[in-house]
Scaffold this active site. Structure first.
Site, PDB file in Angstrom:
ATOM      1  N   THR A  69       0.832  -1.204   0.000  1.00 54.71           N
ATOM      2  CA  THR A  69       0.000   0.000   0.000  1.00 54.71           C
ATOM      3  C   THR A  69       0.868   1.256   0.000  1.00 54.71           C
ATOM      4  O   THR A  69       0.690   2.150  -0.844  1.00 54.71           O
ATOM      5  CB  THR A  69      -0.937  -0.009   1.234  1.00 54.71           C
ATOM      6  N   ASN A 143      -5.305  -8.998  -8.194  1.00 57.38           N
ATOM      7  CA  ASN A 143      -5.408  -9.771  -6.959  1.00 57.38           C
ATOM      8  C   ASN A 143      -6.710 -10.535  -6.816  1.00 57.38           C
ATOM      9  O   ASN A 143      -6.817 -11.430  -5.995  1.00 57.38           O
ATOM     10  CB  ASN A 143      -5.212  -8.858  -5.741  1.00 57.38           C
ATOM     11  N   GLN A 173       1.105  -9.118  -6.533  1.00 54.70           N
ATOM     12  CA  GLN A 173       0.662 -10.513  -6.733  1.00 54.70           C
ATOM     13  C   GLN A 173       1.483 -11.212  -7.812  1.00 54.70           C
ATOM     14  O   GLN A 173       1.190 -12.355  -8.165  1.00 54.70           O
ATOM     15  CB  GLN A 173      -0.833 -10.556  -7.102  1.00 54.70           C
ATOM     16  N   CYS A 316      -9.604  -6.715   1.422  1.00 52.90           N
ATOM     17  CA  CYS A 316      -9.848  -5.428   2.081  1.00 52.90           C
ATOM     18  C   CYS A 316     -11.179  -4.780   1.694  1.00 52.90           C
ATOM     19  O   CYS A 316     -11.397  -3.616   1.966  1.00 52.90           O
ATOM     20  CB  CYS A 316      -8.686  -4.491   1.804  1.00 52.90           C
TER      21      CYS A 316
HETATM   22  C1  PLP Z   1      -2.355  -6.188  -5.997  1.00 54.18           C
HETATM   23  C2  PLP Z   1      -2.116  -5.676  -4.605  1.00 54.18           C
HETATM   24  N1  PLP Z   1      -1.556  -4.458  -4.446  1.00 54.18           N
HETATM   25  C3  PLP Z   1      -1.306  -3.955  -3.235  1.00 54.18           C
HETATM   26  C4  PLP Z   1      -1.631  -4.651  -2.096  1.00 54.18           C
HETATM   27  C5  PLP Z   1      -1.352  -4.034  -0.747  1.00 54.18           C
HETATM   28  O1  PLP Z   1      -0.260  -4.663  -0.144  1.00 54.18           O
HETATM   29  P1  PLP Z   1      -0.072  -4.586   1.451  1.00 54.18           P
HETATM   30  O2  PLP Z   1      -1.089  -5.476   2.050  1.00 54.18           O
HETATM   31  O3  PLP Z   1       1.340  -5.077   1.650  1.00 54.18           O
HETATM   32  O4  PLP Z   1      -0.230  -3.168   1.832  1.00 54.18           O
HETATM   33  C6  PLP Z   1      -2.237  -5.912  -2.205  1.00 54.18           C
HETATM   34  C7  PLP Z   1      -2.642  -6.656  -0.991  1.00 54.18           C
HETATM   35  O5  PLP Z   1      -3.691  -7.234  -0.929  1.00 54.18           O
HETATM   36  C8  PLP Z   1      -2.469  -6.446  -3.495  1.00 54.18           C
HETATM   37  O6  PLP Z   1      -3.027  -7.634  -3.657  1.00 54.18           O
END
Ligand code: PLP
Length: 373
Positions: A69, A143, A173, A316
């Site tokens: 993120t 994802n 991913q 999320c």
């Molecule tokens: C494609 C993608 N980008 C970003 C993230 C965010 O990563 P993090 O959980 O390490 O903040 C995720 C997590 O689910 C993801 O699947």
């Protein structure tokens, strides 16, 4: 019994490595001036190289962050400039999508590409690029569906339209799930996260190539070459390094997960009303499937009560019908019943069979119930 098939949400960490690092003083503050701390500092430096190597990078900057993120937010902000124009897609992870929505509210001009089927097409992205386009951000692997976007060609078409436009790809991913040659992709920024590859939550990284600059989001101390203030997450970074080393270029693991995916598709084909959402290019560990007339959360809960853990789309966006699935053209009645089954090298053929049997039974039970109602 516990069968964990929600590996796109997070993976089980290699906890043994964390304990090992902890016991050999891997927790010292790397900015401190004594020997043990310097050892931690140089270990982090080594892991930066390991990460770069796992993506085929020989140079460039790499900043460790609190996860995918933060790295995604950082990439978007690094490409931001006043009066600039941006292109992204409607199927991005919220850490990109919501960031652009936020910038739009601040006056930025953003155009959103919609997928054709499950994929973002190069010509659709290029069609939106104009003279003022500062940054394009398109994810490498989705994802929710596992769709693998053709970043190399998307990048090429963007460059042909405007050679000054920067390019970011969210590779959260994709890391260790598909071979990556970052130079071949041609991106300027690339995001990764540790907890999707058996590392710890709260650790990720942003890579910047071709001499592109990273604009710090967190200000304060001079850690991470002044690109990210805050004491480094030493254990998280060390566990990330170990996860990268263990999973490095492991084609046997990919073949194992691919075989599990095929067995899953075969078994789902026998469940009445199941529609498997199959992208034409994909990573093997994520499979999306929709069940007509069934609510995904109810199905996930029913399986969860039996110790079988699958996901409802993105981890999320709990409880809401998925923006991504709707954008991929899946009709509402199917989108409501869409679940994500995501595997790792820890899963076995038996896990898949048990999950299929439980799904079949649960779907039958829920249908009977809804017909009665
Ligand atoms: C494609 C993608 N980008 C970003 C993230 C965010 O990563 P993090 O959980 O390490 O903040 C995720 C997590 O689910 C993801 O699947």
């Amino acid at each position: 019994m516990e069968i964990y098939l929600d590996n796109a949400a997070t993976t089980k960490p290699y906890i043994d490595t964390v304990t090992a690092y902890h016991s050999k003083d891997g927790w010292y503050n790397p900015s401190a001036a004594y020997k043990g701390a310097e050892a931690v500092f140089s270990e982090i430096k080594k892991i930066r190289q390991t990460l770069a190597q796992s993506l085929g990078a020989r140079d460039g900057a790499c900043v460790f962050t609190s996860g995918g993120t933060e790295a995604n937010n950082m990439a978007v902000l690094s490409g931001w400039r006043k009066g600039g124009h941006y292109v992204t897609s409607t199927i991005e992870h919220p850490s990109v999508y919501v960031m652009f929505k936020h910038l739009e509210q601040q006056g930025a001009q953003v155009d959103y590409v919609t997928p054709r089927g499950f994929h973002i097409e190069p010509e659709d992205v290029a069609a939106l690029v104009r003279e003022e386009t500062a940054l394009v951000s398109i994810m490498h692997v989705n994802n929710e569906t596992g769709a693998l976007n053709d970043i190399k060609n998307i990048r090429r078409e963007v460059r042909a339209k405007n050679s000054n436009t920067l390019f970011h790809a969210d590779g959260v991913q994709a890391l260790l799930k598909t071979p990556i040659d970052i130079y071949d992709l041609g991106v300027d920024y690339y995001t990764v996260s540790a907890h999707k590859i058996h590392g710890l939550k709260g650790t990720g990284a942003l890579l910047a190539l071709n001499g592109r600059t990273i604009k710090p989001v967190l200000l304060g101390g001079s850690q991470e070459s002044v690109l990210r203030a805050g004491t480094e997450n030493t254990l998280g970074i060390q566990a990330f390094g170990e996860a990268l080393r263990r999973g490095f270029a492991d084609t046997a693991t990919l073949a194992h997960v691919e075989a599990l995916r095929s067995a899953l598709i075969f078994g789902l084909g026998k469940i009445e009303g199941a529609v498997v959402n199959i992208p034409h290019a994909f990573v093997p560990h994520i499979l999306s499937v929709s069940f007509e007339g069934i609510r995904a959360e109810v199905l996930v809960r029913l399986l969860g009560d039996q110790g079988i853990y699958i996901g409802t789309g993105a981890a999320c966006s709990r409880g809401k019908v998925s923006r991504v699935i709707l954008e991929c053209g899946i009709k509402r009645s199917l989108a409501d019943g869409t679940v994500r089954i995501s595997m790792s090298d820890n899963n076995t053929a038996d896990d898949i069979q048990i999950c299929l049997e439980a799904l079949e039974k649960a779907v039958r039970q829920l249908r009977r119930f809804s017909h009665r109602g």
